[in-house]
Write a protein that holds these residues in place. Structure first.
Motif, mmCIF file in Angstrom:
data_model
loop_
_atom_site.group_PDB
_atom_site.id
_atom_site.type_symbol
_atom_site.label_atom_id
_atom_site.label_comp_id
_atom_site.label_asym_id
_atom_site.label_seq_id
_atom_site.Cartn_x
_atom_site.Cartn_y
_atom_site.Cartn_z
ATOM 1 N N VAL A 17 -7.881 0.684 10.876
ATOM 2 C CA VAL A 17 -7.608 0.718 9.442
ATOM 3 C C VAL A 17 -6.244 1.382 9.220
ATOM 4 O O VAL A 17 -6.107 2.589 9.403
ATOM 5 C CB VAL A 17 -8.714 1.484 8.686
ATOM 6 N N PRO A 18 -5.226 0.592 8.822
ATOM 7 C CA PRO A 18 -3.885 1.156 8.644
ATOM 8 C C PRO A 18 -3.752 1.874 7.299
ATOM 9 O O PRO A 18 -4.562 1.680 6.392
ATOM 10 C CB PRO A 18 -2.991 -0.086 8.675
ATOM 11 N N PRO A 19 -2.704 2.684 7.156
ATOM 12 C CA PRO A 19 -2.435 3.321 5.864
ATOM 13 C C PRO A 19 -2.137 2.262 4.797
ATOM 14 O O PRO A 19 -1.527 1.227 5.096
ATOM 15 C CB PRO A 19 -1.185 4.161 6.132
ATOM 16 N N CYS A 20 -2.527 2.535 3.567
ATOM 17 C CA CYS A 20 -2.238 1.634 2.453
ATOM 18 C C CYS A 20 -0.742 1.710 2.110
ATOM 19 O O CYS A 20 -0.001 2.549 2.648
ATOM 20 C CB CYS A 20 -3.087 1.986 1.240
ATOM 21 N N GLY A 21 -0.299 0.888 1.199
ATOM 22 C CA GLY A 21 1.106 0.860 0.809
ATOM 23 C C GLY A 21 1.604 2.176 0.231
ATOM 24 O O GLY A 21 2.710 2.633 0.562
ATOM 25 N N ALA A 22 0.812 2.804 -0.643
ATOM 26 C CA ALA A 22 1.225 4.082 -1.238
ATOM 27 C C ALA A 22 1.359 5.164 -0.166
ATOM 28 O O ALA A 22 2.292 5.975 -0.206
ATOM 29 C CB ALA A 22 0.224 4.510 -2.310
ATOM 30 N N CYS A 23 0.456 5.170 0.789
ATOM 31 C CA CYS A 23 0.534 6.154 1.877
ATOM 32 C C CYS A 23 1.731 5.876 2.770
ATOM 33 O O CYS A 23 2.411 6.804 3.222
ATOM 34 C CB CYS A 23 -0.759 6.170 2.688
ATOM 35 N N ARG A 24 2.011 4.613 3.023
ATOM 36 C CA ARG A 24 3.181 4.266 3.837
ATOM 37 C C ARG A 24 4.455 4.792 3.174
ATOM 38 O O ARG A 24 5.313 5.371 3.829
ATOM 39 C CB ARG A 24 3.273 2.754 4.041
ATOM 40 N N GLN A 25 4.563 4.593 1.863
ATOM 41 C CA GLN A 25 5.744 5.069 1.141
ATOM 42 C C GLN A 25 5.822 6.593 1.167
ATOM 43 O O GLN A 25 6.895 7.166 1.342
ATOM 44 C CB GLN A 25 5.725 4.562 -0.304
ATOM 45 N N SER A 26 4.685 7.268 1.048
ATOM 46 C CA SER A 26 4.665 8.735 1.090
ATOM 47 C C SER A 26 5.037 9.256 2.470
ATOM 48 O O SER A 26 5.790 10.231 2.595
ATOM 49 C CB SER A 26 3.286 9.257 0.682
ATOM 50 N N ILE A 27 4.544 8.613 3.510
ATOM 51 C CA ILE A 27 4.898 9.018 4.870
ATOM 52 C C ILE A 27 6.398 8.798 5.093
ATOM 53 O O ILE A 27 7.071 9.634 5.700
ATOM 54 C CB ILE A 27 4.046 8.256 5.912
#
Length: 159
Positions: free
Chosen positions: A108-118
Protein backbone atom coordinates in the motif's frame (compact mmCIF):
# COMPACT_ATOMS: atom_id res chain seq x y z
CA UNK A 1 7.61 13.41 -28.97
CA UNK A 2 6.70 10.47 -26.77
CA UNK A 3 8.89 9.86 -23.72
CA UNK A 4 8.94 7.24 -21.01
CA UNK A 5 9.61 7.50 -17.29
CA UNK A 6 11.32 4.79 -15.28
CA UNK A 7 11.45 4.58 -11.52
CA UNK A 8 13.90 2.86 -9.23
CA UNK A 9 12.56 0.55 -6.57
CA UNK A 10 13.37 -2.66 -4.79
CA UNK A 11 11.01 -5.50 -4.07
CA UNK A 12 11.32 -7.86 -1.13
CA UNK A 13 9.28 -11.05 -1.25
CA UNK A 14 8.75 -11.05 2.50
CA UNK A 15 9.61 -9.52 5.86
CA UNK A 16 12.45 -12.04 6.24
CA UNK A 17 14.43 -10.34 3.46
CA UNK A 18 14.58 -7.04 5.38
CA UNK A 19 17.58 -6.08 7.50
CA UNK A 20 17.25 -5.54 11.28
CA UNK A 21 16.35 -1.83 11.18
CA UNK A 22 13.89 -2.37 8.33
CA UNK A 23 12.24 -5.20 10.29
CA UNK A 24 12.02 -2.94 13.34
CA UNK A 25 10.38 -0.17 11.30
CA UNK A 26 7.96 -2.67 9.76
CA UNK A 27 6.99 -3.93 13.23
CA UNK A 28 6.51 -0.39 14.60
CA UNK A 29 4.33 0.55 11.61
CA UNK A 30 2.35 -2.70 11.86
CA UNK A 31 1.65 -2.11 15.58
CA UNK A 32 0.75 1.54 14.97
CA UNK A 33 -1.71 0.37 12.30
CA UNK A 34 -3.66 -1.55 14.95
CA UNK A 35 -4.30 1.73 16.83
CA UNK A 36 -5.61 3.62 13.80
CA UNK A 37 -8.96 5.38 14.05
CA UNK A 38 -10.77 4.34 10.86
CA UNK A 39 -14.48 3.84 11.67
CA UNK A 40 -15.60 4.84 8.15
CA UNK A 41 -13.20 3.19 5.72
CA UNK A 42 -12.09 0.34 8.00
CA UNK A 43 -8.73 0.69 6.22
CA UNK A 44 -5.96 0.81 8.82
CA UNK A 45 -2.56 2.31 8.10
CA UNK A 46 0.48 2.62 10.33
CA UNK A 47 3.78 4.31 9.69
CA UNK A 48 7.22 4.47 11.26
CA UNK A 49 9.67 7.29 10.65
CA UNK A 50 13.39 6.82 11.36
CA UNK A 51 15.23 10.03 12.25
CA UNK A 52 18.98 10.52 11.92
CA UNK A 53 19.34 10.48 15.74
CA UNK A 54 17.90 6.93 15.81
CA UNK A 55 14.46 7.93 17.12
CA UNK A 56 11.55 6.06 15.58
CA UNK A 57 8.25 7.93 15.41
CA UNK A 58 5.00 6.02 14.87
CA UNK A 59 1.83 7.34 13.29
CA UNK A 60 -1.51 6.01 12.10
CA UNK A 61 -4.47 7.24 10.11
CA UNK A 62 -7.09 9.29 11.94
CA UNK A 63 -10.44 9.60 10.18
CA UNK A 64 -13.18 12.13 10.71
CA UNK A 65 -16.83 12.18 9.63
CA UNK A 66 -15.92 15.34 7.70
CA UNK A 67 -13.53 13.39 5.45
CA UNK A 68 -11.07 16.17 4.59
CA UNK A 69 -10.45 16.66 8.30
CA UNK A 70 -8.77 13.29 8.79
CA UNK A 71 -5.06 12.65 8.45
CA UNK A 72 -3.01 9.81 7.02
CA UNK A 73 -0.48 7.75 8.99
CA UNK A 74 2.54 9.11 7.15
CA UNK A 75 1.64 12.73 7.82
CA UNK A 76 0.80 12.16 11.49
CA UNK A 77 4.28 10.70 11.95
CA UNK A 78 6.31 13.20 9.92
CA UNK A 79 4.48 16.22 11.34
CA UNK A 80 4.97 14.96 14.91
CA UNK A 81 8.63 14.26 14.17
CA UNK A 82 9.15 17.74 12.73
CA UNK A 83 7.32 19.40 15.64
CA UNK A 84 9.38 17.55 18.24
CA UNK A 85 12.72 17.09 16.44
CA UNK A 86 12.83 20.04 14.00
CA UNK A 87 16.54 19.75 13.22
CA UNK A 88 16.58 15.97 12.66
CA UNK A 89 16.56 14.58 9.13
CA UNK A 90 14.13 11.85 8.19
CA UNK A 91 16.04 8.84 6.87
CA UNK A 92 13.32 6.26 6.26
CA UNK A 93 9.54 5.97 6.31
CA UNK A 94 7.80 2.60 6.52
CA UNK A 95 4.08 2.33 5.69
CA UNK A 96 1.91 -0.72 6.44
CA UNK A 97 -1.71 -0.63 5.34
CA UNK A 98 -4.59 -3.05 4.85
CA UNK A 99 -8.30 -3.38 5.43
CA UNK A 100 -9.28 -4.06 9.02
CA UNK A 101 -9.79 -7.76 8.21
CA UNK A 102 -6.19 -7.91 6.87
CA UNK A 103 -7.21 -9.88 3.77
CA UNK A 104 -5.25 -7.68 1.34
CA UNK A 105 -1.56 -8.43 0.94
CA UNK A 106 -0.34 -6.14 -1.85
CA UNK A 107 1.90 -3.19 -0.87
CA UNK A 108 0.00 0.00 0.00
CA UNK A 109 1.82 3.14 -1.22
CA UNK A 110 1.46 6.64 0.25
CA UNK A 111 -1.46 8.67 -1.13
CA UNK A 112 -0.90 11.81 -3.20
CA UNK A 113 -1.16 14.21 -0.25
CA UNK A 114 1.38 12.17 1.71
CA UNK A 115 3.72 12.04 -1.28
CA UNK A 116 3.61 15.83 -1.53
CA UNK A 117 4.21 16.19 2.23
CA UNK A 118 7.16 13.80 2.14
CA UNK A 119 8.55 15.78 -0.81
CA UNK A 120 8.46 18.94 1.32
CA UNK A 121 10.67 17.33 3.97
CA UNK A 122 12.98 15.71 1.43
CA UNK A 123 13.45 19.14 -0.21
CA UNK A 124 13.86 20.90 3.15
CA UNK A 125 16.61 18.54 4.30
CA UNK A 126 18.33 18.24 0.89
CA UNK A 127 18.54 14.49 1.38
CA UNK A 128 16.50 11.62 -0.02
CA UNK A 129 14.11 9.71 2.21
CA UNK A 130 13.81 5.96 1.67
CA UNK A 131 10.17 4.90 1.54
CA UNK A 132 9.03 1.34 2.20
CA UNK A 133 5.44 0.26 1.75
CA UNK A 134 3.71 -3.00 2.47
CA UNK A 135 0.60 -4.74 3.64
CA UNK A 136 0.59 -6.81 6.84
CA UNK A 137 2.18 -9.70 4.93
CA UNK A 138 3.59 -10.41 1.51
CA UNK A 139 5.72 -8.33 -0.82
CA UNK A 140 7.36 -5.07 0.31
CA UNK A 141 8.48 -2.23 -1.97
CA UNK A 142 11.28 0.25 -1.31
CA UNK A 143 11.98 3.50 -3.15
CA UNK A 144 15.07 5.63 -2.63
CA UNK A 145 13.31 8.97 -2.92
CA UNK A 146 9.75 10.25 -2.99
CA UNK A 147 10.59 11.51 -6.48
CA UNK A 148 10.33 7.89 -7.64
CA UNK A 149 6.65 7.99 -6.62
CA UNK A 150 6.09 11.62 -7.63
CA UNK A 151 8.18 12.17 -10.77
CA UNK A 152 6.55 15.43 -11.92
CA UNK A 153 6.61 17.10 -8.54
CA UNK A 154 5.85 20.63 -7.39
CA UNK A 155 8.25 22.14 -4.89
CA UNK A 156 9.54 25.49 -3.66
CA UNK A 157 11.59 25.98 -6.85
CA UNK A 158 8.34 26.87 -8.69
CA UNK A 159 7.45 29.69 -6.31
Amino acid sequence: MKKQLNINYESFESYNELNDIEQKLFNVAKQARKKAYAPYSHFLVGSAVLLENGEIIAGNNQENAAYPSGLCAERTAIYWASANYPKQKILKIFVVGAPQDEMKNSPVPPCGACRQSILEYETKQSQNIEIYFASVSGEIFKTYSIKDLLPFNFDVSFL
